[in-house]
Design an enzyme around this catalytic site. Sequence first.
Site, PDB file in Angstrom:
ATOM      1  N   THR A 119       0.816  -1.215   0.000  1.00 58.88           N
ATOM      2  CA  THR A 119       0.000   0.000   0.000  1.00 58.88           C
ATOM      3  C   THR A 119       0.850   1.264   0.000  1.00 58.88           C
ATOM      4  OG1 THR A 119      -0.157  -0.295   2.396  1.00 58.88           O
ATOM      5  CG2 THR A 119      -2.057  -0.987   1.071  1.00 58.88           C
ATOM      6  N   ASN A 120       2.033   1.197   0.591  1.00 61.80           N
ATOM      7  CA  ASN A 120       2.956   2.341   0.622  1.00 61.80           C
ATOM      8  C   ASN A 120       4.346   1.859   0.217  1.00 61.80           C
ATOM      9  OD1 ASN A 120       0.860   4.006   1.958  1.00 61.80           O
ATOM     10  ND2 ASN A 120       1.334   2.766   3.756  1.00 61.80           N
ATOM     11  N   GLY A 200       0.533  -6.862   6.677  1.00 55.91           N
ATOM     12  CA  GLY A 200      -0.641  -7.567   7.146  1.00 55.91           C
ATOM     13  C   GLY A 200      -0.426  -8.200   8.505  1.00 55.91           C
ATOM     14  N   CYS A 251      -3.782   3.210   7.144  1.00 55.39           N
ATOM     15  CA  CYS A 251      -4.535   2.445   8.140  1.00 55.39           C
ATOM     16  C   CYS A 251      -5.197   3.308   9.203  1.00 55.39           C
ATOM     17  CB  CYS A 251      -3.632   1.397   8.798  1.00 55.39           C
ATOM     18  SG  CYS A 251      -2.086   2.059   9.433  1.00 55.39           S
ATOM     19  N   LEU A 418       2.579   3.157  12.737  1.00 58.35           N
ATOM     20  CA  LEU A 418       1.808   3.679  13.865  1.00 58.35           C
ATOM     21  C   LEU A 418       1.544   2.560  14.868  1.00 58.35           C
ATOM     22  CD1 LEU A 418      -0.807   5.727  11.753  1.00 58.35           C
ATOM     23  CD2 LEU A 418       1.514   6.388  12.440  1.00 58.35           C
TER      24      LEU A 418
END
Length: 560
Positions: A119-120, A200, A251, A418
């Site tokens: 995703t990044n 994940g 997220c 995070l």
Amino acid sequence: MEEYDYDLKSIQAARDLARKGKVAANQLATFNAEQIDRILRSMVEAAEKNAVTLAKMAVEETTFGNVHDKIYKNHMASGLLYENIKDKKTIGVIDVDEKKQVITIADPLGLLLGIVPSTNPTSTVFYKSMIALKSRNAIVFSPHPKAIKCTSLAIKIMEEAAVAAGAPDNVIQGVSLATMAATNELMHAPEVSTIIATGGPGMVKAAYSSGKPALGVGAGNSPSYIERTANVRQAVKQIIASKTFDYGTICASEQSIVCETCNRDEVISELKQQGGYFMTEEECSKVCKLLFRNGHAMSPNFVGHSPQSIAQAAGISVPEGTKVLIGEQHGVGDKWPLSYEKLTTVLGFYTVSNWEEACDLCIQLLQNGIGHTFNIHTEDKEIVRKFSVKPASRILINTGGTQGGTGLSTGLDVALTLGCGSWGGSSISENVGPEHLINTKHVANGIIEPYEVAAQDKVFAKYHPELVADYALCDSSAGCCCEPSKHTLDMPVGTGGHSTAGIDMPVGHNTSGIGYSLGCNSCGGPAPTESTKDLSDVIDADELKKMVTELVAAFRGSDD
């Protein structure tokens, strides 16, 4: 010529990377702050120069997100991050407490393993490279197979920029043969000291199970509560800006909206005006079948997709200008799929009667992303206080989850990893930065004589006043220290009449010529008086301060 399996080749390549990375880590550990800062500035320049190219590559290769926002995400993870961390102390002496006479010194961890999510795929490389080198660590990356091309280029750009500015060769490396076997090999490689796991739940769990220290993050499922005193128009604007950023791939982005009966109509009206499309029950069912597989696991086929792409695949029609798809939900759990994390442009929608119901609902929603992020839009400070007890590491007030959680629109540290704390199974509950990638050691000067500790302990005197007389001041050079007081406990024969506070003395005590001391009570002579104490070793405050200054200068390698 002997042929080897792809997995075996990837394992050998991973071992080679770890060995070379460890050499680079050892070399980088000798660098000073000025050298590191020069390297970081070179990396920032290279990252910013290639931000657009890498954003385009990432979208083309993964189909996740959009180029416009990935450009800014690359900037955030390089130029903006540098401004956030450049003045942080992560090298050498980082703190001096003159009162307690303690010097804190930072040492690097060594070689780090960075897991890169699809995703990044490029911004994560920038971000983890920057915080790794800021704290004088080398790093080796394990790219996601779905993003191997763009991630590998980002790694190459960062490594070349670092080396050009004086960093050791191989200080930033990446797996070129991307397999689970290679990642697993690196997780268990003796050269790797710490893992920064972003990905994940399975990958994060594997990192924590590797036996290595790991900084991992859990899934997010942030509810956004629009309380009755909120500025609805502003709240909706912030939520839309957050949820549409890179098509919801962060997220910390909102996953559900919670409003009250009293402002429900206004919230719905505002959402529709600003690009929200409320799906019918049938349309919502079609979309959920696309988004989830095996229950509520998000399908990678629709992560970070536009609402138009999702609607078309589901066979539904949406108005022009639609920014998010919204499905009304009436519960939490398997029967309500939109109550789970959706890293795309889809939101769940709930209505409650009051803040008490909102509180209960948000707690239930957070169980599916516990410890991550919670948003509240309100003008009532008392409501903020009541909701500050929620099990979330980031409680964001009147801002968007994406921008607020990553530190773009709040005072939080700029970060793409995070922590979720113990709630979410993370070892940290903060936004991860270079200060989390150092070992700290402490040089502590003696400020009280060891044999005077109990005698000068006011807390001990408070709780045990009847025993204070037994702890007269001692001077180790004077031989004995204190005589028993009237409070001395009766002792068994063979212990010399001194108290052991209920602790059994070794067999043969006082018979072998070797004494077993429990402190001052183990001797029987008179306590030294002020006139007999040797004052030649007493250090006054000015001398202590001078000692600390000299120690600091020595650790910093200066003569000042």
